[in-house]
Motif scaffolding. Structure first.
Motif, PDB file in Angstrom:
ATOM      1  N   PRO A  12       0.796  -1.239   0.000  1.00  0.00           N
ATOM      2  CA  PRO A  12       0.000   0.000   0.000  1.00  0.00           C
ATOM      3  C   PRO A  12       0.822   1.280   0.000  1.00  0.00           C
ATOM      4  CG  PRO A  12      -0.927  -1.590   1.532  1.00  0.00           C
ATOM      5  CD  PRO A  12       0.397  -2.154   1.081  1.00  0.00           C
ATOM      6  N   HIS A  13       1.911   1.334   0.784  1.00  0.00           N
ATOM      7  CA  HIS A  13       2.671   2.586   0.863  1.00  0.00           C
ATOM      8  C   HIS A  13       3.406   2.874  -0.449  1.00  0.00           C
ATOM      9  CE1 HIS A  13       5.766  -0.398   1.850  1.00  0.00           C
ATOM     10  NE2 HIS A  13       6.678   0.509   1.566  1.00  0.00           N
ATOM     11  N   ILE A  14       3.874   1.827  -1.137  1.00  0.00           N
ATOM     12  CA  ILE A  14       4.540   2.031  -2.429  1.00  0.00           C
ATOM     13  C   ILE A  14       3.502   2.415  -3.483  1.00  0.00           C
ATOM     14  CG2 ILE A  14       5.861   0.926  -4.276  1.00  0.00           C
ATOM     15  CD1 ILE A  14       7.232  -0.778  -2.206  1.00  0.00           C
ATOM     16  N   GLN A  15       2.358   1.738  -3.443  1.00  0.00           N
ATOM     17  CA  GLN A  15       1.275   2.063  -4.375  1.00  0.00           C
ATOM     18  C   GLN A  15       0.865   3.526  -4.231  1.00  0.00           C
ATOM     19  OE1 GLN A  15      -3.256   1.150  -4.112  1.00  0.00           O
ATOM     20  NE2 GLN A  15      -2.316  -0.735  -4.891  1.00  0.00           N
ATOM     21  N   GLU A  16       0.721   3.974  -2.987  1.00  0.00           N
ATOM     22  CA  GLU A  16       0.312   5.358  -2.738  1.00  0.00           C
ATOM     23  C   GLU A  16       1.379   6.346  -3.202  1.00  0.00           C
ATOM     24  OE1 GLU A  16      -1.315   8.190   0.929  1.00  0.00           O
ATOM     25  OE2 GLU A  16      -0.331   6.278   1.369  1.00  0.00           O
ATOM     26  N   LEU A  17       2.652   6.026  -2.933  1.00  0.00           N
ATOM     27  CA  LEU A  17       3.752   6.909  -3.333  1.00  0.00           C
ATOM     28  C   LEU A  17       3.783   7.074  -4.855  1.00  0.00           C
ATOM     29  CD1 LEU A  17       6.369   8.482  -2.602  1.00  0.00           C
ATOM     30  CD2 LEU A  17       7.601   6.310  -2.890  1.00  0.00           C
ATOM     31  N   ILE A  18       3.638   5.957  -5.564  1.00  0.00           N
ATOM     32  CA  ILE A  18       3.650   6.004  -7.033  1.00  0.00           C
ATOM     33  C   ILE A  18       2.463   6.814  -7.542  1.00  0.00           C
ATOM     34  CG2 ILE A  18       3.394   4.618  -9.128  1.00  0.00           C
ATOM     35  CD1 ILE A  18       4.876   2.356  -7.657  1.00  0.00           C
ATOM     36  N   ALA A  19       1.274   6.534  -7.007  1.00  0.00           N
ATOM     37  CA  ALA A  19       0.062   7.211  -7.468  1.00  0.00           C
ATOM     38  C   ALA A  19       0.137   8.720  -7.245  1.00  0.00           C
ATOM     39  CB  ALA A  19      -1.160   6.634  -6.753  1.00  0.00           C
ATOM     40  N   ILE A  20       0.641   9.132  -6.090  1.00  0.00           N
ATOM     41  CA  ILE A  20       0.743  10.558  -5.779  1.00  0.00           C
ATOM     42  C   ILE A  20       1.674  11.268  -6.769  1.00  0.00           C
ATOM     43  CG2 ILE A  20       1.677  12.225  -4.117  1.00  0.00           C
ATOM     44  CD1 ILE A  20       0.591  10.420  -1.883  1.00  0.00           C
ATOM     45  N   ASN A  21       2.828  10.663  -7.007  1.00  0.00           N
ATOM     46  CA  ASN A  21       3.810  11.302  -7.894  1.00  0.00           C
ATOM     47  C   ASN A  21       3.363  11.306  -9.348  1.00  0.00           C
ATOM     48  OD1 ASN A  21       6.498  12.108  -6.456  1.00  0.00           O
ATOM     49  ND2 ASN A  21       5.819  10.239  -5.454  1.00  0.00           N
ATOM     50  N   LEU A  22       2.712  10.263  -9.801  1.00  0.00           N
ATOM     51  CA  LEU A  22       2.207  10.236 -11.177  1.00  0.00           C
ATOM     52  C   LEU A  22       1.079  11.249 -11.358  1.00  0.00           C
ATOM     53  CD1 LEU A  22       2.143   6.415 -11.970  1.00  0.00           C
ATOM     54  CD2 LEU A  22       3.707   8.123 -12.907  1.00  0.00           C
ATOM     55  N   THR A  23       0.231  11.383 -10.334  1.00  0.00           N
ATOM     56  CA  THR A  23      -0.854  12.360 -10.391  1.00  0.00           C
ATOM     57  C   THR A  23      -0.300  13.780 -10.434  1.00  0.00           C
ATOM     58  OG1 THR A  23      -2.338  10.865  -9.180  1.00  0.00           O
ATOM     59  CG2 THR A  23      -2.944  13.195  -9.255  1.00  0.00           C
ATOM     60  N   ARG A  24       0.721  14.045  -9.636  1.00  0.00           N
ATOM     61  CA  ARG A  24       1.357  15.368  -9.642  1.00  0.00           C
ATOM     62  C   ARG A  24       1.974  15.670 -11.005  1.00  0.00           C
ATOM     63  NH1 ARG A  24       4.462  15.102  -3.759  1.00  0.00           N
ATOM     64  NH2 ARG A  24       2.655  15.660  -2.472  1.00  0.00           N
ATOM     65  N   ALA A  25       2.403  14.617 -11.702  1.00  0.00           N
ATOM     66  CA  ALA A  25       2.998  14.801 -13.029  1.00  0.00           C
ATOM     67  C   ALA A  25       1.933  14.980 -14.113  1.00  0.00           C
ATOM     68  CB  ALA A  25       3.893  13.619 -13.369  1.00  0.00           C
ATOM     69  N   GLY A  26       0.650  14.944 -13.700  1.00  0.00           N
ATOM     70  CA  GLY A  26      -0.426  15.205 -14.639  1.00  0.00           C
ATOM     71  C   GLY A  26      -1.124  13.992 -15.204  1.00  0.00           C
ATOM     72  N   HIS A  27      -0.786  12.803 -14.708  1.00  0.00           N
ATOM     73  CA  HIS A  27      -1.388  11.581 -15.228  1.00  0.00           C
ATOM     74  C   HIS A  27      -2.652  11.204 -14.449  1.00  0.00           C
ATOM     75  CE1 HIS A  27       2.080  11.063 -17.765  1.00  0.00           C
ATOM     76  NE2 HIS A  27       2.897  11.063 -16.714  1.00  0.00           N
ATOM     77  N   PHE A  28      -3.462  10.363 -15.067  1.00  0.00           N
ATOM     78  CA  PHE A  28      -4.651   9.820 -14.426  1.00  0.00           C
ATOM     79  C   PHE A  28      -4.316   8.402 -13.979  1.00  0.00           C
ATOM     80  CE2 PHE A  28      -5.919  12.838 -17.707  1.00  0.00           C
ATOM     81  CZ  PHE A  28      -6.658  13.748 -16.961  1.00  0.00           C
ATOM     82  N   VAL A  29      -4.445   8.138 -12.683  1.00  0.00           N
ATOM     83  CA  VAL A  29      -3.923   6.894 -12.120  1.00  0.00           C
ATOM     84  C   VAL A  29      -5.036   6.036 -11.517  1.00  0.00           C
ATOM     85  CG1 VAL A  29      -2.283   5.906 -10.479  1.00  0.00           C
ATOM     86  CG2 VAL A  29      -1.766   8.091 -11.589  1.00  0.00           C
TER      87      VAL A  29
END
Length: 228
Positions: A12-29
């Motif tokens: 969960p913590h890795i999933q959340e970290l990836i999702a947050i950073n991809l979202t900040r980069a403008g992607h839909f996750v």
């Protein structure tokens, strides 16, 4: 560039970290904790890119990659494999089954975003904002404009997306169902003939510039954009 990205990670913590950073980069996750749920999500809507952990409960990331590459509908989805395995033979194994890239854990968010951008530019050019110039056509994704041999074209949003996909995948034949998946989305509810209607509109828009014939009908197979 904004892409639809599916993250398959059971921690969960890795999933959340990836999702947050991809979202900040403008992607839909979207996220899934295992291969089975990821497959169910892909049945409803195909992602532009898959971030896939090697070690998953049940089916492994390697097995899922092999399965996706064997199916016509999913074989072209770009896949970046994530793993704590650092041995060269493990990286080779991941790439040999069909992964486009391999990132070892731990990794920095900046490295992840950069690797994602590289794969998207190479494998999914229609999600980038790069201006495309080919055969007298100039398509600007950011401005949503198309110029054909100096003539500005008035295209509807669907025709624009359709042309953008075809112009970034020239000389390859796509069936109606494949175009529906890539342009309309796998969750589109409608008839395959929808594609024919929009292809006809697109050809009519290209006609004044004499470029209507760049879109070929391949009988029994689908459509292709070919520019000499």
């Amino acid at each position: 560039m904004a892409a639809q990205i599916l993250v398959v990670e059971d921690e969960p913590h890795i999933q959340e970290l990836i999702a947050i950073n991809l979202t900040r980069a403008g992607h839909f996750v979207r996220c899934a904790p295992d291969a089975e749920q990821a497959r169910e999500m892909m049945q409803r809507s195909l992602p532009d890119l898959l971030l896939l952990d090697w070690m998953l409960p049940g089916m492994s990331g390697v097995e899922l990659t092999r399965m996706l590459r064997s199916e016509t509908r999913t074989r072209d989805i770009p896949i970046i494999m994530l793993s704590a395995r650092i041995e060269e033979r493990d990286k080779i194994s991941g790439l040999e089954v069909g992964a486009d890239d391999y990132i070892t854990k731990p990794f920095s968010p900046r490295e992840l975003i950069a690797r994602v951008a590289v794969i998207l530019r190479r494998r999914v050019p229609q999600v980038t904002v790069d201006v495309v110039r080919i055969g007298g056509l100039v398509l600007d994704p950011a401005a949503k404009t198309v110029i054909a041999k100096g003539l500005p074209l008035a295209l509807g949003s669907t025709e624009f997306r359709l042309l953008h996909f075809l112009i970034t995948h020239t000389d390859r034949v796509y069936s109606r169902s494949q175009l529906l998946d890539h342009v309309w989305g796998a969750d589109f509810v409608g008839d395959d003939r929808t594609v024919d209607v929009h292809i006809s509109r697109l050809r009519n828009a290209l006609l004044p510039a004499g470029l209507d014939q760049v879109i070929r009908t391949v009988r029994g197979s689908g459509y292709s954009l070919t520019v000499s």
